[in-house]
Design a protein around this motif. Structure first.
Motif, PDB file in Angstrom:
ATOM      1  N   ASP A  31       4.779  -3.294   1.760  1.00  0.00           N
ATOM      2  CA  ASP A  31       3.502  -3.133   1.068  1.00  0.00           C
ATOM      3  C   ASP A  31       2.426  -2.840   2.116  1.00  0.00           C
ATOM      4  O   ASP A  31       2.608  -3.132   3.295  1.00  0.00           O
ATOM      5  N   GLN A  32       1.312  -2.279   1.693  1.00  0.00           N
ATOM      6  CA  GLN A  32       0.247  -1.929   2.621  1.00  0.00           C
ATOM      7  C   GLN A  32      -0.487  -3.175   3.121  1.00  0.00           C
ATOM      8  O   GLN A  32      -0.577  -4.183   2.433  1.00  0.00           O
ATOM      9  N   ARG A  85       1.351 -11.881   0.072  1.00  0.00           N
ATOM     10  CA  ARG A  85       2.235 -10.759  -0.264  1.00  0.00           C
ATOM     11  C   ARG A  85       3.103 -10.434   0.950  1.00  0.00           C
ATOM     12  O   ARG A  85       2.593 -10.332   2.071  1.00  0.00           O
ATOM     13  N   CYS A 112       4.533  -7.941   3.233  1.00  0.00           N
ATOM     14  CA  CYS A 112       4.121  -6.571   3.546  1.00  0.00           C
ATOM     15  C   CYS A 112       5.098  -5.845   4.462  1.00  0.00           C
ATOM     16  O   CYS A 112       5.191  -4.623   4.422  1.00  0.00           O
TER      17      CYS A 112
END
Length: 129
Positions: A61-62, A94, A96
């Motif tokens: 993920d960014q 999150r 990433c």
């Protein structure tokens, strides 16, 4: 597990608005500093022991500027002379990025690998995933 907090810098942000992918391996390495201290307590390059053999990164993920990133580093496997790490980067809870790295305990002067000392092995085992 070792935990390291990274504060992203503006210079690490690319034209698309997220942290550039070339930065992620550098952040994973920052998460290994506590491991390096086990092998080289004085952080001396003259006595450096940890030589990287392999590294892999999965971008999940960014990651963005302005929010801290947590680097989690586990020991995945301990061999006779080498060890494998499993690493994750999280931002705002999150996942990433995740990756692995393999290091060998190396004697620079002799140019040979060496067994991981028992006292270091005991400490590494505390961080097994």
């Amino acid at each position: 597990m070792y935990t390291t907090i990274i504060e992203p810098r503006v210079s690490e942000t690319d034209g698309v608005g997220h942290i550039n992918n070339t930065t992620i391996p550098i952040w994973f390495e920052a998460g290994r500093n506590q491991l390096f201290k086990l092998f080289m307590p004085d952080s001396s390059f003259q006595n450096w022991k940890m030589i990287i053999l392999n590294m892999n990164v999965d971008f999940v993920d960014q990651i963005y500027f302005g929010q801290d990133v947590k680097v989690y580093t586990w020991v995945k496997r301990i061999g006779n002379t080498s060890l494998e790490l499993y690493e994750e980067l999280h931002q705002k809870d999150r996942l990433c990025a995740r990756g692995t790295a393999v290091y060998v305990n190396y004697h620079l002067e002799r140019k040979t690998s060496e067994p991981i000392p028992e006292n270091i092995r005991v400490e590494l085992q505390k961080h097994l995933k």
